[in-house]
Scaffold this motif. Structure first.
Motif, PDB file in Angstrom:
ATOM      1  N   CYS A  15       0.840  -1.197   0.000  1.00  0.00           N
ATOM      2  CA  CYS A  15       0.000   0.000   0.000  1.00  0.00           C
ATOM      3  C   CYS A  15       0.877   1.250   0.000  1.00  0.00           C
ATOM      4  CB  CYS A  15      -0.906  -0.025   1.230  1.00  0.00           C
ATOM      5  SG  CYS A  15      -2.010   1.404   1.341  1.00  0.00           S
ATOM      6  N   THR A  16       0.747   2.058  -1.051  1.00  0.00           N
ATOM      7  CA  THR A  16       1.536   3.290  -1.120  1.00  0.00           C
ATOM      8  C   THR A  16       1.040   4.361  -0.146  1.00  0.00           C
ATOM      9  OG1 THR A  16       0.291   4.009  -3.067  1.00  0.00           O
ATOM     10  CG2 THR A  16       2.372   2.909  -3.462  1.00  0.00           C
ATOM     11  N   PRO A  17      -0.285   4.579   0.011  1.00  0.00           N
ATOM     12  CA  PRO A  17      -0.712   5.581   0.989  1.00  0.00           C
ATOM     13  C   PRO A  17      -0.287   5.225   2.417  1.00  0.00           C
ATOM     14  CG  PRO A  17      -2.526   5.091  -0.500  1.00  0.00           C
ATOM     15  CD  PRO A  17      -1.431   4.089  -0.775  1.00  0.00           C
ATOM     16  N   CYS A  18      -0.144   3.935   2.708  1.00  0.00           N
ATOM     17  CA  CYS A  18       0.284   3.486   4.041  1.00  0.00           C
ATOM     18  C   CYS A  18       1.799   3.620   4.222  1.00  0.00           C
ATOM     19  CB  CYS A  18      -0.121   2.029   4.266  1.00  0.00           C
ATOM     20  SG  CYS A  18      -1.897   1.723   4.198  1.00  0.00           S
ATOM     21  N   ARG A  19       2.498   3.913   3.123  1.00  0.00           N
ATOM     22  CA  ARG A  19       3.948   4.093   3.117  1.00  0.00           C
ATOM     23  C   ARG A  19       4.699   2.804   3.487  1.00  0.00           C
ATOM     24  NH1 ARG A  19       4.558   8.860   1.999  1.00  0.00           N
ATOM     25  NH2 ARG A  19       5.779  10.429   2.968  1.00  0.00           N
ATOM     26  N   TRP A  20       4.297   1.710   2.862  1.00  0.00           N
ATOM     27  CA  TRP A  20       4.896   0.415   3.150  1.00  0.00           C
ATOM     28  C   TRP A  20       5.962   0.000   2.145  1.00  0.00           C
ATOM     29  CZ3 TRP A  20      -0.427  -2.115   4.471  1.00  0.00           C
ATOM     30  CH2 TRP A  20      -0.809  -1.711   5.760  1.00  0.00           C
ATOM     31  N   LEU A  21       6.449   0.957   1.347  1.00  0.00           N
ATOM     32  CA  LEU A  21       7.497   0.646   0.377  1.00  0.00           C
ATOM     33  C   LEU A  21       8.761   0.119   1.067  1.00  0.00           C
ATOM     34  CD1 LEU A  21       8.843   0.598  -2.395  1.00  0.00           C
ATOM     35  CD2 LEU A  21       9.336   3.038  -2.112  1.00  0.00           C
ATOM     36  N   LEU A  22       9.185   0.744   2.155  1.00  0.00           N
ATOM     37  CA  LEU A  22      10.405   0.283   2.833  1.00  0.00           C
ATOM     38  C   LEU A  22      10.255  -1.139   3.353  1.00  0.00           C
ATOM     39  CD1 LEU A  22      11.620   3.465   4.742  1.00  0.00           C
ATOM     40  CD2 LEU A  22      12.600   2.403   2.707  1.00  0.00           C
ATOM     41  N   ARG A  23       9.079  -1.463   3.900  1.00  0.00           N
ATOM     42  CA  ARG A  23       8.827  -2.823   4.379  1.00  0.00           C
ATOM     43  C   ARG A  23       8.874  -3.802   3.210  1.00  0.00           C
ATOM     44  NH1 ARG A  23       6.068  -5.256   8.829  1.00  0.00           N
ATOM     45  NH2 ARG A  23       5.560  -3.209   9.652  1.00  0.00           N
ATOM     46  N   ALA A  24       8.258  -3.429   2.090  1.00  0.00           N
ATOM     47  CA  ALA A  24       8.256  -4.293   0.904  1.00  0.00           C
ATOM     48  C   ALA A  24       9.674  -4.484   0.374  1.00  0.00           C
ATOM     49  CB  ALA A  24       7.354  -3.707  -0.177  1.00  0.00           C
ATOM     50  N   GLY A  25      10.449  -3.401   0.334  1.00  0.00           N
ATOM     51  CA  GLY A  25      11.823  -3.481  -0.151  1.00  0.00           C
ATOM     52  C   GLY A  25      12.699  -4.339   0.747  1.00  0.00           C
ATOM     53  N   TRP A  26      12.539  -4.191   2.048  1.00  0.00           N
ATOM     54  CA  TRP A  26      13.305  -4.993   2.995  1.00  0.00           C
ATOM     55  C   TRP A  26      12.942  -6.473   2.876  1.00  0.00           C
ATOM     56  CZ3 TRP A  26      11.292  -7.583   7.419  1.00  0.00           C
ATOM     57  CH2 TRP A  26      12.256  -8.178   8.222  1.00  0.00           C
ATOM     58  N   PRO A  46       3.037  -1.276  -6.489  1.00  0.00           N
ATOM     59  CA  PRO A  46       2.295  -0.307  -5.680  1.00  0.00           C
ATOM     60  C   PRO A  46       0.803  -0.617  -5.692  1.00  0.00           C
ATOM     61  CG  PRO A  46       3.643   0.787  -7.359  1.00  0.00           C
ATOM     62  CD  PRO A  46       3.660  -0.675  -7.651  1.00  0.00           C
ATOM     63  N   GLY A  47       0.170  -0.468  -4.542  1.00  0.00           N
ATOM     64  CA  GLY A  47      -1.261  -0.699  -4.421  1.00  0.00           C
ATOM     65  C   GLY A  47      -1.863   0.282  -3.425  1.00  0.00           C
ATOM     66  N   PHE A  52      -0.863  -5.691   1.533  1.00  0.00           N
ATOM     67  CA  PHE A  52       0.514  -6.183   1.609  1.00  0.00           C
ATOM     68  C   PHE A  52       0.429  -7.674   1.332  1.00  0.00           C
ATOM     69  CE2 PHE A  52       4.594  -7.545   3.125  1.00  0.00           C
ATOM     70  CZ  PHE A  52       5.422  -6.473   2.835  1.00  0.00           C
ATOM     71  N   ASP A  53       0.531  -8.003   0.049  1.00  0.00           N
ATOM     72  CA  ASP A  53       0.393  -9.383  -0.406  1.00  0.00           C
ATOM     73  C   ASP A  53       1.701  -9.851  -1.023  1.00  0.00           C
ATOM     74  OD1 ASP A  53      -2.235  -9.275   0.378  1.00  0.00           O
ATOM     75  OD2 ASP A  53      -3.064  -9.285  -1.648  1.00  0.00           O
TER      76      ASP A  53
END
Length: 96
Positions: A15-26, A46-47, A52-53
């Motif tokens: 989820c991009t609005p939730c700012r979970w890019l760093l979690r996804a990248g890690w 991005p979703g 977070f799937d």
């Protein structure tokens, strides 16, 4: 001798609005480090809507909404391993 099979594609939709890019990248980095030869690519998608799937070759391995939270990395590694390298020992990640 193991038969050669094509490397798998792993997708992490976050989820991009939730700012979970760093979690996804890690998460992607950890899985690529563990499964260096079994994963052919990892896509960050991005979703929205709290997604977070994690999908492996189109099959859902983890869904934050269905499992009611984020995966523990050791559990996620076990789930991925069970699909692409079932004979692999994950060391400390195999201890529950």
């Amino acid at each position: 001798m193991r038969a050669c099979r094509p490397a798998s594609r792993l997708e992490i939709e976050y989820c991009t609005p939730c700012r979970w890019l760093l979690r996804a990248g890690w998460t992607a980095q950890e899985l690529l480090t563990t499964f260096t030869t079994e994963l052919g690519e990892v896509a960050l998608i991005p979703g929205t809507g709290g997604v977070f799937d994690v999908r492996l070759d189109g099959e859902t391995v983890w869904s934050r909404k269905m499992q009611d939270g984020f995966p523990e990395l050791a559990e996620l590694k076990r789930r991925v391993r069970d699909r692409i390298a079932p004979d692999r020992d994950l060391g400390h990640s195999d201890r529950r």
